[in-house]
Design a protein around this motif. Sequence first.
Motif, PDB file in Angstrom:
ATOM      1  N   THR A  66      16.448  -5.568  19.554  1.00 23.05           N
ATOM      2  CA  THR A  66      15.190  -6.071  18.816  1.00 23.05           C
ATOM      3  C   THR A  66      13.887  -5.208  18.853  1.00 23.05           C
ATOM      4  O   THR A  66      13.395  -5.001  17.809  1.00 23.05           O
ATOM      5  N   GLY A  67      13.467  -4.956  20.053  1.00 25.69           N
ATOM      6  CA  GLY A  67      12.429  -4.085  20.508  1.00 25.69           C
ATOM      7  C   GLY A  67      12.392  -2.781  19.909  1.00 25.69           C
ATOM      8  O   GLY A  67      11.400  -2.253  19.073  1.00 25.69           O
ATOM      9  N   VAL A  68      13.248  -2.066  20.367  1.00 26.55           N
ATOM     10  CA  VAL A  68      13.584  -0.545  20.005  1.00 26.55           C
ATOM     11  C   VAL A  68      13.650  -0.486  18.507  1.00 26.55           C
ATOM     12  O   VAL A  68      13.222   0.305  17.590  1.00 26.55           O
ATOM     13  N   THR A 100      12.718  -0.677  11.605  1.00 28.97           N
ATOM     14  CA  THR A 100      11.888  -1.440  10.620  1.00 28.97           C
ATOM     15  C   THR A 100      10.743  -0.648  10.368  1.00 28.97           C
ATOM     16  O   THR A 100      10.188  -0.361   9.200  1.00 28.97           O
ATOM     17  N   ALA A 101       9.943  -0.192  11.448  1.00 23.29           N
ATOM     18  CA  ALA A 101       8.899   0.606  10.933  1.00 23.29           C
ATOM     19  C   ALA A 101       8.979   2.021  10.612  1.00 23.29           C
ATOM     20  O   ALA A 101       8.240   2.875  10.093  1.00 23.29           O
ATOM     21  N   SER A 156      10.841  -8.386  10.815  1.00 25.96           N
ATOM     22  CA  SER A 156      11.974  -7.595  11.539  1.00 25.96           C
ATOM     23  C   SER A 156      13.010  -8.612  12.121  1.00 25.96           C
ATOM     24  O   SER A 156      12.340  -9.198  13.231  1.00 25.96           O
ATOM     25  N   TYR A 157      14.052  -8.791  11.952  1.00 29.01           N
ATOM     26  CA  TYR A 157      15.144  -9.428  12.458  1.00 29.01           C
ATOM     27  C   TYR A 157      16.317  -8.762  13.055  1.00 29.01           C
ATOM     28  O   TYR A 157      16.848  -7.547  12.319  1.00 29.01           O
ATOM     29  N   MET A 158      16.252  -8.945  14.453  1.00 28.41           N
ATOM     30  CA  MET A 158      17.379  -8.058  15.168  1.00 28.41           C
ATOM     31  C   MET A 158      17.060  -6.593  14.979  1.00 28.41           C
ATOM     32  O   MET A 158      17.766  -5.716  15.103  1.00 28.41           O
ATOM     33  N   GLY A 159      15.695  -6.242  15.018  1.00 30.83           N
ATOM     34  CA  GLY A 159      15.164  -4.919  14.862  1.00 30.83           C
ATOM     35  C   GLY A 159      15.911  -4.072  13.792  1.00 30.83           C
ATOM     36  O   GLY A 159      16.022  -2.812  13.770  1.00 30.83           O
ATOM     37  N   SER A 160      16.183  -4.867  12.592  1.00 26.55           N
ATOM     38  CA  SER A 160      16.667  -4.171  11.554  1.00 26.55           C
ATOM     39  C   SER A 160      18.046  -3.240  11.862  1.00 26.55           C
ATOM     40  O   SER A 160      18.364  -2.182  11.517  1.00 26.55           O
TER      41      SER A 160
END
Length: 375
Positions: free
Chosen positions: A185-187, A193-194, A314-318
């Motif tokens: 999710t974070g990475v 996502t970004a 962003s869900y599950m870090g895309s």
Amino acid sequence: MNGRRITAAVLRQSGDQPRPYAQNAPLELAELDLAGPGPGELLVRIDAAGVCHSDLSVVNGDRPRPMPMALGHEAAATVIATGTPDDPGFAPGDRVVLVFLPACGECALCRDGRGYLCEVAAAANGRGELIGGGGRLSEGHAPVHHHLGVSAFASHAVVDRRSAVKVPSDIPAEIAALFGCAVLTGVGAVLNTAALREGESVLVYGLGGVGMAALMGALAGGASRVTAIDPSPEKRGLALELGAAAAVSPEEADSLDTADVVIETVGRASVLADACTRARRGGRIVTVGLPHPSEKLVIPALSLVAEGKALIGSYMGSSIPARDIPRYIALWREGRLPVERLLTSVAPLSEINRCMDRLADGQAIRQVVIPGGTE
């Protein structure tokens, strides 16, 4: 295949749970019946399970779910048996990372390459079922719901094979587990996502497991300057050790420059509104946190157009787990993604309520519980 008796942490009521959790024990270690795996499913032994804010959100009622429910969704496990003979992807003894949103592969979003938004899986998770339909857990003759298709606070689980990613067996279980949610999710929020471009600046709100992973991802992705905001001095100190240029308390946020990319992981509408002001013109604000459903976001509507900003969920870090977990493991092996620094503590499953207290009090980045099951 025959079922078995397992031990699992069961929540019988979501919300209205008095603190401290260690004293009032909303999560009860219970003996449950686990049915054997059907076609396309795996029986796994849970080797390590991370304690995430998404678990706490069910306990405190921020994320209402059907009750009773066996919680836990971030885990490393060992395959004990496959429901499909000669399964082409899994065999007994395989180490797997479990993920909290499988992809059906057939809905419109899956066909579009966005399996992290799979409509079929999201609906199954909301019902507390596996993506293939129904549940495999019961207590007596009463069903017990699955948490996000995993229910990892348990000695064993039956999961859909689409909820598992095979990983090398030499990765310690307590580290491997973190790739299933915090890292994914974070990475992913930063790199997917970004779509961070090398040389951009990144600001992270919140330094829990997901936020700290986002900070690591920004550094690994070539950000020119990474800064962070969190009330915990200990977490800010770790962020600086990892390479952040600055890490400040919320009261000091105005001392930071605006950033090209702002990642919000706190899960509060007021924090997200503030995050929107910290992106520079043309910047991207990515929100990962899950606020209570009653919270409303209030921002100046003109800012999105006049300043050319983009606000992105962003869900599950895309992430596509089968693609991204191996990619993040490779970064870890190269020393560019020090996932082990996320780990605050390791405890037996019997300490699960105490772990929830530490999480609620902001004292932990990522805690891991070891269920201690055998074959």
